[in-house]
Motif scaffolding. Structure first.
Motif, mmCIF file in Angstrom:
data_model
loop_
_atom_site.group_PDB
_atom_site.id
_atom_site.type_symbol
_atom_site.label_atom_id
_atom_site.label_comp_id
_atom_site.label_asym_id
_atom_site.label_seq_id
_atom_site.Cartn_x
_atom_site.Cartn_y
_atom_site.Cartn_z
ATOM 1 N N GLN A 31 0.817 -1.213 0.000
ATOM 2 C CA GLN A 31 0.000 0.000 0.000
ATOM 3 C C GLN A 31 0.852 1.265 0.000
ATOM 4 O O GLN A 31 0.606 2.187 -0.789
ATOM 5 N N LEU A 32 1.849 1.319 0.895
ATOM 6 C CA LEU A 32 2.634 2.538 1.025
ATOM 7 C C LEU A 32 3.589 2.754 -0.140
ATOM 8 O O LEU A 32 3.709 3.877 -0.663
ATOM 9 N N GLU A 33 4.289 1.696 -0.566
ATOM 10 C CA GLU A 33 5.225 1.842 -1.680
ATOM 11 C C GLU A 33 4.485 2.069 -2.994
ATOM 12 O O GLU A 33 4.930 2.849 -3.839
ATOM 13 N N GLY A 34 3.350 1.372 -3.165
ATOM 14 C CA GLY A 34 2.578 1.559 -4.394
ATOM 15 C C GLY A 34 2.074 2.980 -4.514
ATOM 16 O O GLY A 34 2.148 3.596 -5.594
ATOM 17 N N SER A 35 1.570 3.538 -3.415
ATOM 18 C CA SER A 35 1.073 4.905 -3.420
ATOM 19 C C SER A 35 2.199 5.900 -3.673
ATOM 20 O O SER A 35 2.053 6.841 -4.480
ATOM 21 N N ALA A 36 3.337 5.713 -3.004
ATOM 22 C CA ALA A 36 4.469 6.626 -3.177
ATOM 23 C C ALA A 36 4.982 6.606 -4.618
ATOM 24 O O ALA A 36 5.272 7.657 -5.205
ATOM 25 N N ALA A 37 5.081 5.418 -5.192
ATOM 26 C CA ALA A 37 5.569 5.318 -6.574
ATOM 27 C C ALA A 37 4.610 5.991 -7.557
ATOM 28 O O ALA A 37 5.039 6.678 -8.485
ATOM 29 N N LEU B 87 21.510 -3.808 1.385
ATOM 30 C CA LEU B 87 20.280 -3.425 2.078
ATOM 31 C C LEU B 87 20.213 -1.917 2.289
ATOM 32 O O LEU B 87 19.149 -1.313 2.159
ATOM 33 N N ARG B 88 21.347 -1.294 2.601
ATOM 34 C CA ARG B 88 21.362 0.161 2.757
ATOM 35 C C ARG B 88 21.075 0.859 1.440
ATOM 36 O O ARG B 88 20.320 1.841 1.389
ATOM 37 N N ALA B 89 21.661 0.355 0.347
ATOM 38 C CA ALA B 89 21.423 0.968 -0.960
ATOM 39 C C ALA B 89 19.961 0.812 -1.372
ATOM 40 O O ALA B 89 19.363 1.727 -1.961
ATOM 41 N N THR B 90 19.371 -0.348 -1.066
ATOM 42 C CA THR B 90 17.961 -0.579 -1.379
ATOM 43 C C THR B 90 17.070 0.369 -0.583
ATOM 44 O O THR B 90 16.121 0.955 -1.112
ATOM 45 N N THR B 91 17.379 0.533 0.702
ATOM 46 C CA THR B 91 16.627 1.465 1.534
ATOM 47 C C THR B 91 16.724 2.886 0.984
ATOM 48 O O THR B 91 15.724 3.615 0.919
ATOM 49 N N ASP B 92 17.914 3.286 0.559
ATOM 50 C CA ASP B 92 18.108 4.631 -0.001
ATOM 51 C C ASP B 92 17.271 4.835 -1.265
ATOM 52 O O ASP B 92 16.722 5.924 -1.493
ATOM 53 N N PHE B 93 17.176 3.801 -2.093
ATOM 54 C CA PHE B 93 16.383 3.870 -3.330
ATOM 55 C C PHE B 93 14.919 4.174 -3.008
ATOM 56 O O PHE B 93 14.305 5.074 -3.589
ATOM 57 N N TYR B 94 14.365 3.428 -2.048
ATOM 58 C CA TYR B 94 12.957 3.637 -1.706
ATOM 59 C C TYR B 94 12.735 4.945 -0.954
ATOM 60 O O TYR B 94 11.712 5.610 -1.139
ATOM 61 N N GLN B 95 13.700 5.333 -0.120
ATOM 62 C CA GLN B 95 13.566 6.598 0.595
ATOM 63 C C GLN B 95 13.456 7.761 -0.396
ATOM 64 O O GLN B 95 12.652 8.681 -0.215
ATOM 65 N N LEU B 96 14.250 7.711 -1.447
ATOM 66 C CA LEU B 96 14.214 8.755 -2.473
ATOM 67 C C LEU B 96 12.824 8.871 -3.090
ATOM 68 O O LEU B 96 12.299 9.977 -3.296
ATOM 69 N N ILE B 97 12.196 7.727 -3.359
ATOM 70 C CA ILE B 97 10.859 7.716 -3.956
ATOM 71 C C ILE B 97 9.829 8.294 -2.990
ATOM 72 O O ILE B 97 9.014 9.144 -3.360
ATOM 73 N N PHE B 98 9.863 7.849 -1.741
ATOM 74 C CA PHE B 98 8.897 8.326 -0.745
ATOM 75 C C PHE B 98 9.010 9.834 -0.543
ATOM 76 O O PHE B 98 8.001 10.544 -0.510
ATOM 77 N N LEU B 99 10.232 10.329 -0.394
ATOM 78 C CA LEU B 99 10.404 11.750 -0.089
ATOM 79 C C LEU B 99 10.094 12.622 -1.304
ATOM 80 O O LEU B 99 9.561 13.729 -1.150
ATOM 81 N N GLU B 100 10.411 12.145 -2.505
ATOM 82 C CA GLU B 100 10.055 12.913 -3.704
ATOM 83 C C GLU B 100 8.539 13.003 -3.850
ATOM 84 O O GLU B 100 8.010 14.022 -4.320
ATOM 85 N N ALA B 101 7.845 11.951 -3.428
ATOM 86 C CA ALA B 101 6.376 11.947 -3.478
ATOM 87 C C ALA B 101 5.766 12.805 -2.369
ATOM 88 O O ALA B 101 4.560 13.071 -2.393
ATOM 89 N N GLY B 102 6.590 13.220 -1.395
ATOM 90 C CA GLY B 102 6.068 13.987 -0.273
ATOM 91 C C GLY B 102 5.422 13.115 0.791
ATOM 92 O O GLY B 102 4.652 13.606 1.613
ATOM 93 N N HIS B 103 5.753 11.816 0.789
ATOM 94 C CA HIS B 103 5.152 10.868 1.729
ATOM 95 C C HIS B 103 6.091 10.620 2.910
ATOM 96 O O HIS B 103 6.481 9.479 3.184
ATOM 97 N N SER B 104 6.437 11.683 3.624
ATOM 98 C CA SER B 104 7.401 11.556 4.722
ATOM 99 C C SER B 104 6.834 10.766 5.902
ATOM 100 O O SER B 104 7.563 10.011 6.560
ATOM 101 N N ILE B 105 5.547 10.919 6.184
ATOM 102 C CA ILE B 105 4.941 10.168 7.294
ATOM 103 C C ILE B 105 4.906 8.680 6.955
ATOM 104 O O ILE B 105 5.197 7.825 7.798
ATOM 105 N N ALA B 106 4.549 8.368 5.713
ATOM 106 C CA ALA B 106 4.552 6.963 5.285
ATOM 107 C C ALA B 106 5.959 6.383 5.394
ATOM 108 O O ALA B 106 6.131 5.225 5.797
ATOM 109 N N TRP B 107 6.971 7.185 5.061
ATOM 110 C CA TRP B 107 8.347 6.700 5.167
ATOM 111 C C TRP B 107 8.719 6.438 6.623
ATOM 112 O O TRP B 107 9.426 5.471 6.932
#
Length: 236
Positions: free
Chosen positions: A97-103, A138-158
């Motif tokens: 739900q959260l990653e799909g919405s952020a993407a 794992l850190r690089a993967t986390t960074d990839f998704y963090q970039l998507i969430f924050l660009e979407a403005g979904h900081s609370i979801a992150w």
């Protein structure tokens, strides 16, 4: 000196404290399987191995308990938490739900610098794929998704995802290790990257859902037939 003209260089990343370093090492040891599910975490050997005090080890154990990586058993003390299939399903549902919405949002609301930034993040994941330990990947993967969430403005979801990050990383380590996946995790992440940058929200959400469905199917095979925990064979 005119204080109004004084500028200070921004701190991009705070230096790690000793507690941060110990938390990271113990987290990685659990994720890597150095400590098996159900295995006791005994303070004295941990203090000796890490070269730190009991206070630091105890603080770290409490922190990892909050992440869901450690649980405290009455009359036994701290042990590495088991991760059941039921728990994993819930984590994958939250991620879906959260990653799909952020993407999807990110596909329609991205700044001019985002294209290159997401490309670099994906390249960083690819560059760690052959590492012998999971930490960098794992850190690089986390960074990839963090970039998507924050660009979407979904900081609370992150923030919500971050609270689950220890258990998410354990699941990632399980699924990355699988050699029989029809589509690799790297291929899935590339599909997510391409869909977002094509500015197609439906395709971006579908790419996330396909990735998580595949990872969940792989994790299910491991978690429905788990290896015995440390000490179980002796306990009879």
């Amino acid at each position: 000196m005119n204080s109004n003209q004084t500028t200070l260089r921004k701190i991009d990343k705070a230096p790690q404290t000793l507690r941060d370093i110990v938390q990271e090492r113990m987290r990685e040891a659990i994720i890597d399987g150095h400590f098996a599910p159900g295995e006791r975490l005994v303070e004295r050997p941990l203090c000796d191995q890490l070269g730190v005090s009991r206070t630091v080890v105890r603080e770290t154990i409490r922190y990892l308990e909050a992440e869901g990586l450690v649980e405290i058993i009455p009359n036994r003390g701290p042990v590495v938490a088991r991760l059941s299939w039921d728990q994993a399903q819930q984590i994958y549902d939250v991620r879906r739900q959260l990653e799909g919405s952020a993407a999807a949002v990110c596909a329609t609301a991205q700044g001019p610098e985002f294209d290159a930034a997401l490309g670099r993040a994906l390249a960083a994941v690819k560059g760690t794929m052959n590492d012998t330990e999971w930490g960098s990947l794992l850190r690089a993967t986390t960074d990839f998704y963090q970039l998507i969430f924050l660009e979407a403005g979904h900081s609370i979801a992150w923030d919500i995802v971050q609270r689950l990050n220890g258990r998410i990383s354990r699941l990632r380590a399980l699924t990355i290790a699988a050699k029989d996946r029809e589509t690799s995790g790297m291929s899935h992440m590339t599909a997510i990257h391409d869909a977002i940058l094509s500015r197609d929200p439906d395709r971006a959400r579908e790419a996330v859902e396909a990735h998580i469905a595949d990872a969940a199917q792989t994790a299910q095979r491991f978690l429905k037939n788990p290896a015995p925990a440390a000490g179980e064979a002796l306990d009879g």
